[in-house]
Structures are given as C-alpha cells and as structure tokens.
Design a protein around this motif. Structure first.
Motif, PDB file in Angstrom:
ATOM      1  N   PHE A  59       0.727  -0.932  -0.127  1.00 48.64           N
ATOM      2  CA  PHE A  59       0.050  -0.098   0.085  1.00 48.64           C
ATOM      3  C   PHE A  59       0.697   1.226   0.058  1.00 48.64           C
ATOM      4  N   ASN A  60       2.208   1.244   0.363  1.00 48.64           N
ATOM      5  CA  ASN A  60       3.001   2.421   0.355  1.00 48.64           C
ATOM      6  C   ASN A  60       3.710   2.541  -0.866  1.00 48.64           C
ATOM      7  N   HIS A  61       3.914   1.463  -1.740  1.00 48.69           N
ATOM      8  CA  HIS A  61       4.650   1.466  -2.972  1.00 48.69           C
ATOM      9  C   HIS A  61       4.019   2.856  -3.838  1.00 48.69           C
ATOM     10  N   GLU A  62       5.228   3.316  -4.670  1.00 54.09           N
ATOM     11  CA  GLU A  62       5.007   4.379  -5.348  1.00 54.09           C
ATOM     12  C   GLU A  62       4.028   4.371  -6.406  1.00 54.09           C
ATOM     13  N   ASP A  63       3.773   3.104  -6.807  1.00 57.88           N
ATOM     14  CA  ASP A  63       2.802   2.672  -8.017  1.00 57.88           C
ATOM     15  C   ASP A  63       1.593   2.398  -7.539  1.00 57.88           C
ATOM     16  N   PHE A  64       1.084   2.267  -6.198  1.00 58.38           N
ATOM     17  CA  PHE A  64       0.019   1.987  -5.631  1.00 58.38           C
ATOM     18  C   PHE A  64      -1.168   2.840  -6.339  1.00 58.38           C
ATOM     19  N   SER A  65      -2.096   2.217  -6.637  1.00 57.98           N
ATOM     20  CA  SER A  65      -3.370   2.933  -7.340  1.00 57.98           C
ATOM     21  C   SER A  65      -4.649   2.148  -6.584  1.00 57.98           C
ATOM     22  N   HIS A  66      -5.411   2.968  -5.964  1.00 59.02           N
ATOM     23  CA  HIS A  66      -6.804   2.447  -5.388  1.00 59.02           C
ATOM     24  C   HIS A  66      -7.677   1.707  -6.535  1.00 59.02           C
ATOM     25  N   GLN A  67      -7.416   2.290  -7.783  1.00 63.87           N
ATOM     26  CA  GLN A  67      -8.266   1.674  -8.843  1.00 63.87           C
ATOM     27  C   GLN A  67      -8.089   0.129  -9.228  1.00 63.87           C
ATOM     28  N   HIS A  68      -7.025  -0.458  -8.733  1.00 61.54           N
ATOM     29  CA  HIS A  68      -6.885  -1.682  -8.956  1.00 61.54           C
ATOM     30  C   HIS A  68      -7.369  -2.660  -7.961  1.00 61.54           C
ATOM     31  N   TYR A  69      -8.172  -2.126  -6.991  1.00 62.06           N
ATOM     32  CA  TYR A  69      -8.683  -2.635  -5.877  1.00 62.06           C
ATOM     33  C   TYR A  69     -10.248  -2.456  -5.744  1.00 62.06           C
ATOM     34  N   LEU A  70     -10.733  -1.405  -6.648  1.00 61.53           N
ATOM     35  CA  LEU A  70     -12.127  -1.296  -6.467  1.00 61.53           C
ATOM     36  C   LEU A  70     -12.989  -2.372  -6.699  1.00 61.53           C
ATOM     37  N   GLU A  71     -12.488  -3.458  -7.667  1.00 59.11           N
ATOM     38  CA  GLU A  71     -13.503  -4.732  -7.967  1.00 59.11           C
ATOM     39  C   GLU A  71     -13.701  -5.409  -6.574  1.00 59.11           C
ATOM     40  N   GLN A  72     -12.398  -5.283  -5.497  1.00 55.64           N
ATOM     41  CA  GLN A  72     -12.607  -6.184  -4.463  1.00 55.64           C
ATOM     42  C   GLN A  72     -13.683  -5.710  -3.433  1.00 55.64           C
ATOM     43  N   LEU A  73     -14.177  -4.365  -3.803  1.00 54.18           N
ATOM     44  CA  LEU A  73     -15.051  -3.923  -2.778  1.00 54.18           C
ATOM     45  C   LEU A  73     -16.547  -4.356  -3.012  1.00 54.18           C
ATOM     46  N   GLU A  74     -16.614  -4.984  -4.445  1.00 54.55           N
ATOM     47  CA  GLU A  74     -17.959  -5.526  -4.487  1.00 54.55           C
ATOM     48  C   GLU A  74     -18.553  -6.492  -3.435  1.00 54.55           C
ATOM     49  N   GLY A  75     -19.760  -6.323  -3.235  1.00 58.25           N
ATOM     50  CA  GLY A  75     -20.240  -7.341  -2.145  1.00 58.25           C
ATOM     51  C   GLY A  75     -20.191  -6.809  -0.776  1.00 58.25           C
ATOM     52  N   TYR A  76     -19.398  -5.692  -0.476  1.00 67.83           N
ATOM     53  CA  TYR A  76     -19.291  -4.814   0.643  1.00 67.83           C
ATOM     54  C   TYR A  76     -20.293  -3.997   0.818  1.00 67.83           C
ATOM     55  N   LYS A  77     -20.602  -3.407   2.012  1.00 68.04           N
ATOM     56  CA  LYS A  77     -21.586  -2.506   2.426  1.00 68.04           C
ATOM     57  C   LYS A  77     -20.921  -1.295   2.071  1.00 68.04           C
ATOM     58  N   VAL A  78     -20.708  -0.732   0.862  1.00 66.19           N
ATOM     59  CA  VAL A  78     -20.029   0.453   0.425  1.00 66.19           C
ATOM     60  C   VAL A  78     -20.597   0.891  -0.744  1.00 66.19           C
ATOM     61  N   LYS A  79     -20.622   2.061  -0.851  1.00 67.40           N
ATOM     62  CA  LYS A  79     -20.851   2.798  -2.162  1.00 67.40           C
ATOM     63  C   LYS A  79     -19.832   3.919  -2.436  1.00 67.40           C
ATOM     64  N   ILE A  80     -19.447   3.689  -3.756  1.00 69.27           N
ATOM     65  CA  ILE A  80     -18.306   4.525  -4.201  1.00 69.27           C
ATOM     66  C   ILE A  80     -18.947   5.419  -5.259  1.00 69.27           C
ATOM     67  N   GLU A  81     -18.661   6.879  -4.930  1.00 67.93           N
ATOM     68  CA  GLU A  81     -19.267   7.898  -5.680  1.00 67.93           C
ATOM     69  C   GLU A  81     -18.125   9.006  -5.835  1.00 67.93           C
ATOM     70  N   LEU A  82     -17.063   8.648  -6.712  1.00 68.48           N
ATOM     71  CA  LEU A  82     -16.041   9.343  -7.063  1.00 68.48           C
ATOM     72  C   LEU A  82     -16.394  10.269  -8.143  1.00 68.48           C
ATOM     73  N   PRO A  83     -15.756  11.532  -8.080  1.00 66.60           N
ATOM     74  CA  PRO A  83     -16.034  12.358  -9.243  1.00 66.60           C
ATOM     75  C   PRO A  83     -15.195  11.836 -10.524  1.00 66.60           C
ATOM     76  N   GLU A  84     -15.765  12.501 -11.822  1.00 65.41           N
ATOM     77  CA  GLU A  84     -15.245  11.913 -12.886  1.00 65.41           C
ATOM     78  C   GLU A  84     -13.770  12.144 -13.084  1.00 65.41           C
ATOM     79  N   ASN A  85     -13.121  12.964 -12.621  1.00 64.09           N
ATOM     80  CA  ASN A  85     -11.623  13.194 -12.506  1.00 64.09           C
ATOM     81  C   ASN A  85     -10.922  12.632 -11.371  1.00 64.09           C
ATOM     82  N   HIS A  86     -11.523  11.388 -10.815  1.00 64.85           N
ATOM     83  CA  HIS A  86     -10.743  10.841  -9.612  1.00 64.85           C
ATOM     84  C   HIS A  86      -9.639  10.245 -10.154  1.00 64.85           C
ATOM     85  N   ASN A  87      -8.313  10.165  -9.218  1.00 61.90           N
ATOM     86  CA  ASN A  87      -7.115   9.400  -9.389  1.00 61.90           C
ATOM     87  C   ASN A  87      -7.019   8.434  -8.293  1.00 61.90           C
TER      88      ASN A  87
END
Length: 185
Positions: free
Chosen positions: A157-185
């Motif tokens: 998680f501290n690696h310089e190339d870490f991106s939360h985008q690679h982990y978003l699919e892992q959140l499916e099935g959890y009690k969370v809603k992701i409402e990021l703006p169009e230009n999220h990084n």
C-alpha cells in the motif's frame, strides 16, 4: 554477541479485582481500562526481558471476546513471544473469574510490540529467546508470520505505483458505495 533468555524468565501474571469505578455506562468493565492494564503488563514483561525501559510501538489484534463484570477477578498472563533486534512481541491473555462460582472465561488475547530504549530514547538491542516447548515455538512462528504479513501489506500500500483503482473490484459485495467524481485519481 547476542545473549539469550528463556521465555519463563520474563513471564508475568497479574490479577486485579474489578471495581464499579472500572465500569462503563452499561455496567461492564470498560475496554479502555483493560487496555491500560494490558499496556502495563506488556511494559513490565518487555522491561523484565530486556532490562531496559520499553515503549509500546503497536498493538495488534485486540478482540474483546467476553464482557468482564464488576466483582470478577481479572488475571492477565504475559510472555515475550518474539524478540527482534530492538523490539519484542508480548502476548497477553486476559481471563476473568467469577470468584463466587469459580467459573473462568477467556476475555481477550492480544499482542503488543514493545521497543527497548535508553534514557535518551535510543533503541537498544534486546536478548534473543530460548524456546523450551512446542507452545513457545508456535507463538514465535505466529508472531513472525504476523510481522511478515504486516510488512507485506505496508509495502504493497505504500509502493509508489499503488493505485486504489486496482482494488475497486474487490469492494463488490461489501456494504460500501463509491461515488467518485469523474476526474478521480
């Protein structure tokens, strides 16, 4: 040259009667009070092993398994489960006994990482561990595995190339809603 000490040389047990002044609003013993006692016994155990002043570096896996009642006798058992260069993992088991019925219950097990320090606050080397039975070997191996897992997760998680985008699919099935703006990084 590193010296070694057996686990038994620094093992500590304390017992304390739980008073109404230790309770929370629901009448059970306050978890913060139990954590404070655990920190004290971790300090004592680590200091006894290292013969130095010790500070708490981290606390892992604090699960309150059973509530503790006013009037119960709480016993905490601590031992050094792992010794690194300047740090030690102290395992603590918390049990409560109804002193009228004699019924015992396991309330908590936790792991405190303690670091030995000089009066000036400089970390110092601690003795290694002599393991005398299978339980001590298992505790050492489990502590080592927890340390490796923690380091691996931190590195990922501290690696310089870490991106939360690679982990978003892992959140499916959890009690969370992701409402990021169009230009999220």
């Amino acid at each position: 040259m590193t010296n070694y000490k057996s686990v038994d040389k620094s093992r500590i047990t304390i017992s304390e009667l739980m008073l109404p002044s230790h309770s929370n609003f629901s009448g059970k013993i306050h978890g913060g009070y139990i954590l404070s006692l655990m920190d004290q016994i971790a300090f004592a155990c680590a200091s006894k092993h290292s013969k130095m002043y010790c500070v708490t570096a981290s606390v892992d896996t604090v699960d309150f398994l059973n509530p503790i009642e006013v009037g119960e006798l709480v016993t905490m058992k601590a031992s050094v489960n792992f010794a690194g260069r300047t740090s030690m993992v102290v395992g603590i088991r918390v049990e409560a006994e109804n002193i009228q019925s004699g019924v015992m219950k396991h309330c908590n097990s936790s792991y405190f990482t303690m670091v030995a320090k000089t009066k000036e606050g400089i970390s110092v080397e601690v003795p290694g561990l002599i393991l005398n039975d299978n339980t001590e070997v298992k505790r050492y191996l489990k502590a080592l595995k927890r340390i490796e897992t923690k380091k691996s997760g931190q590195a990922e998680f501290n690696h310089e190339d870490f991106s939360h985008q690679h982990y978003l699919e892992q959140l499916e099935g959890y009690k969370v809603k992701i409402e990021l703006p169009e230009n999220h990084n």
